[in-house]
Write a protein that holds these residues in place. Sequence first.
Motif: not given
Length: 444
Positions: A267-278, A280-292, A341-345
């Motif tokens: 809800s905070e408009f702080a991150v978005s990841m979309t499953e473009r490949k089965p 695999r959650l691809h970070l929408d890099m234009e929209f956000c930055i995600a660190e682990v 950047e790609v996230f497994l889950d």
Amino acid sequence: WACTAAGWQRARLRYGAHFQRTLAEWEETGLGPLERLYAIQRQRLDQLVERARAHVPHYAKLDLPPPCDLADPCEAIARTLASIPILEKSSYRAAPESFIARDIPPRKLIRGRTSGTTGSALPLWYTSEALAEEYAAVWRLRRAWGASLADPHLTFGGQIVVPFGQCEPPFWRTNRYGRQTLFSLYHMSPENLPHYVEAIHEAPASFAQGYPSSLHLVARKMLDMGRPLPKGRLKAVFTSSESLLAFQRAAIEEAFGAPVRDRYGVSEFAVSMTERKPGRLHLDMEFCIAEVDTREETRDWVRGPLLVTGLANHATPLLRYRIGDVATRLKDPTNGHVPGEVFLDVDGRIEDYVVTPEGRLVGRLDHVFKEQHDVAEAQILQDSREAIEVRIVPRETWGAASERSLRKELRARLGDRIGIEVRIVEAIDREGNGKFRAVKSSIA
């Protein structure tokens, strides 16, 4: 007519000129190269940090240094972020108004709230531009699967579209402007689900969207009734707002005859990841930055709590915000065969883990139920390290052998010391916003 009026109003807010421009740009930049995506991130981060330093009280009092001026975008992003303290939710909750940018006119601010699934909801503010950019990320995924804004579709979200006291169908309403059939999540009882199945077959639709748990409930009924949709009738099923569990995906794909594609957003408009490949959650890099914030690491991936920086919401900038979810990121940003950047889950919140008597945190327990064909729906509750309660909505084939199989799968993951109570229930309660939580722990 109320749903249609609301649909028209939402469409005006989401799908204006800024949305169209952003979607066109991101459909191009999403193809790479990776260096271009990092350059876009760096430019947007620099602008956001400068505005936060000048116009946001919380950050102004921190006396942040200016953005790093190194030439290499990746190194510059890393150093800029390293100079910013991690933002905890408790800090935001204590003084949310101190995060509002003072250079944005109040008339342009839209007030919202977080979902509050695991606690009290937080107030937040955003602009129509931030909303448009979030939906540009959503529609980049949908258009990749052939969907368009003009397509009729089915929605299983948290909107209250039918009075709670209504006992007879229809338990759905139509947004004629958006060509959208909205199904109530609050009337999905065993007695009512056959009506949902009939409506799904009758309603015009090119795709479906909604909460995984609700789509799974109706998918199971479609399969039990022998009434899956013909393969290919829908282009895809798009899920969001909850963790998509493995057994849910399998049932939804079988019942709706279409691939499931997931999205992770907040809800905070702080991150978005979309499953473009089965898978695999691809970070929408234009929209956000995600660190682990790394807690586990192998040669291929790192896992830990997410720190997110939203690049779209200039109304309330959140820099390095600990969102409360745990994610696994691949180290190789090209591993997903799509640049970025790609996230497994994203495993879900820390409250969604089971804690064993030994102190282990165990997540992804949805796999326990993947082969449990006698279980219609399940939820794990934990109020003590010593034991869990497993609530089961059984199918007609449930029996003693089913419970033995379930206990065996749980023991394999949780060990022999923890107590396991299996309780049969007619239905599993949803949260106040209609969402389903597979694991609810008060001690994690």
